[in-house]
Motif scaffolding. Structure first.
Motif, short mmCIF file in Angstrom:
data_model
loop_
_atom_site.label_atom_id
_atom_site.label_comp_id
_atom_site.label_asym_id
_atom_site.label_seq_id
_atom_site.Cartn_x
_atom_site.Cartn_y
_atom_site.Cartn_z
N LYS A 75 12.82 -3.39 35.36
CA LYS A 75 12.26 -4.47 34.16
C LYS A 75 13.51 -4.70 33.93
O LYS A 75 14.00 -4.71 33.26
N GLN A 76 13.09 -6.44 33.85
CA GLN A 76 13.90 -6.93 33.23
C GLN A 76 14.17 -8.07 32.14
O GLN A 76 13.62 -9.00 31.38
N ALA A 95 14.88 -2.70 28.76
CA ALA A 95 15.32 -3.00 30.53
C ALA A 95 16.22 -2.10 30.72
O ALA A 95 16.43 -1.54 30.26
#
Length: 140
Positions: A75-76, A95
């Motif tokens: 997850k960025q 993130a």
């Protein structure tokens, strides 16, 4: 005497170095619980369900090798909501990358399927017949 005062732990207060160490390791705590998973097995298949709320399917990578299913979620898309006056009260979202692996033997690799609906990733792994010789090689 000063060291004795610094090392006191009254009322569960931590010395500054202990607080720093805890804050350093905090992002890694509970990672094994981050990808909640249910695995069911029938005679014909394994079914793996993984909670991935808020994760786009393009950020999920699946791999099956050597009888191990690997799930990698990255997850960025973290958005910092802090304003110039720093009015954020709490910010817990992060993130990063999470990964889990599951040993699931005797799977027909070419028939594995996966779908993601409503924050749940469902992976179906059809079984093959187990090998009977278990790797035994006869010498002639």
């Amino acid at each position: 005497m000063a060291n004795a005062l610094m090392n006191r732990n009254n009322f569960d207060m931590l010395d500054p170095f202990e607080r720093m160490a805890q804050s350093f390791w905090a992002p890694f705590e509970g990672l094994d619980q981050a990808l909640k998973t249910d695995i069911s097995e029938t005679d014909d298949q394994y079914q793996v369900k993984v909670d991935v709320p808020g994760i786009d399917k393009k950020d999920v990578k699946l791999d099956y090798r050597d009888n191990v299913l690997s799930i990698r979620v990255q997850k960025q898309s973290f958005v910092d909501h802090e304003d110039k006056d720093q009015n954020v009260v709490m910010n817990e979202r992060r993130a990063g990358t999470l990964q889990r692996q599951y040993a699931l033997p005797n799977v027909a690799v070419d028939k594995i399927s996966a779908a993601q609906t409503d924050g749940v990733l469902t992976i179906t792994l059809p079984k093959t017949a187990p090998t009977t010789n278990a790797g035994h090689i006869d010498i002639q």
